[in-house]
Design a protein around this motif. Structure first.
Motif, PDB file in Angstrom:
ATOM      1  N   UNK A 139     -46.851 112.548 -37.080  1.00 15.93           N
ATOM      2  CA  UNK A 139     -45.670 112.159 -37.858  1.00 15.93           C
ATOM      3  C   UNK A 139     -45.778 110.706 -38.303  1.00 15.93           C
ATOM      4  N   UNK A 140     -46.207 109.843 -37.407  1.00 14.92           N
ATOM      5  CA  UNK A 140     -46.347 108.423 -37.767  1.00 14.92           C
ATOM      6  C   UNK A 140     -47.439 108.230 -38.820  1.00 14.92           C
ATOM      7  N   UNK A 141     -48.541 108.950 -38.679  1.00 17.23           N
ATOM      8  CA  UNK A 141     -49.601 108.867 -39.693  1.00 17.23           C
ATOM      9  C   UNK A 141     -49.109 109.397 -41.035  1.00 17.23           C
ATOM     10  N   UNK A 142     -48.369 110.496 -41.002  1.00 18.81           N
ATOM     11  CA  UNK A 142     -47.838 111.075 -42.235  1.00 18.81           C
ATOM     12  C   UNK A 142     -46.923 110.085 -42.951  1.00 18.81           C
ATOM     13  N   UNK A 143     -46.114 109.358 -42.197  1.00 18.68           N
ATOM     14  CA  UNK A 143     -45.218 108.364 -42.807  1.00 18.68           C
ATOM     15  C   UNK A 143     -46.019 107.293 -43.537  1.00 18.68           C
ATOM     16  N   UNK A 144     -47.176 106.941 -43.014  1.00 18.08           N
ATOM     17  CA  UNK A 144     -48.006 105.931 -43.648  1.00 18.08           C
ATOM     18  C   UNK A 144     -48.827 106.439 -44.819  1.00 18.08           C
ATOM     19  N   UNK A 145     -49.101 107.739 -44.841  1.00 21.07           N
ATOM     20  CA  UNK A 145     -49.963 108.320 -45.873  1.00 21.07           C
ATOM     21  C   UNK A 145     -49.196 108.980 -47.019  1.00 21.07           C
ATOM     22  N   UNK A 146     -47.910 109.188 -46.845  1.00 22.92           N
ATOM     23  CA  UNK A 146     -47.129 109.961 -47.817  1.00 22.92           C
ATOM     24  C   UNK A 146     -47.102 109.297 -49.187  1.00 22.92           C
ATOM     25  N   UNK A 147     -47.356 110.120 -50.202  1.00 21.38           N
ATOM     26  CA  UNK A 147     -47.296 109.684 -51.599  1.00 21.38           C
ATOM     27  C   UNK A 147     -46.247 110.522 -52.319  1.00 21.38           C
TER      28      UNK A 147
END
Length: 85
Positions: free
Chosen positions: A41-49
Motif C-alpha cells: 500500500x505504501x509503495x502504491x501510494x508512491x507509484x500511483x499515476x
C-alpha cells in the motif's frame, strides 16, 4: 508528493486487511499477509499515476494482491527488521 501519499495510505489502510482475509486459507499467518499488504500500500501510494485513468483503490488492490501472492509463494514469514530484538 508525500502529503498526498500519506492521505492515500490513511484513506485505504483497511484495504490490506480486507485482502488478507481472502488469503487466510493459504496457511500464511494473517500478520505476515498484513505486513506484505501494508508495505505494498505504501509503495502504491508512491507509484500511483492518476492520469493513467485507474483509480487509486484499483491500483493499490493489484499491488497488495501481488505482494500477498508472493508472500504465499515464499511460504509466509520473512525476517522483519525488529531492531535486534
Amino acid at each position: 508528493n508525500p502529503p498526498e501519499h500519506e492521505r492515500f495510505v490513511k484513506r485505504y489502510i483497511r484495504l490490506p486487511l480486507k485482502t488478507a482475509i481472502e488469503f487466510t486459507e493459504s496457511g500464511v499467518p494473517l500478520l505476515d499477509l498484513l505486513d506484505a499488504g501494508n508495505v505494498a500500500l505504501m509503495h502504491a501510494a508512491g507509484e500511483f499515476e492518476p492520469f493513467l485513468g485507474e483509480s487509486f483503490e484499483e491500483f493499490a488492490d493489484g499491488k497488495i494482491r501481488e505482494a500477498m501472492r508472493r508472500r504465499v509463494e515464499r511460504g509466509g514469514c520473512e525476517e522483519r527488521g525488529n531492531g535486534g530484538a
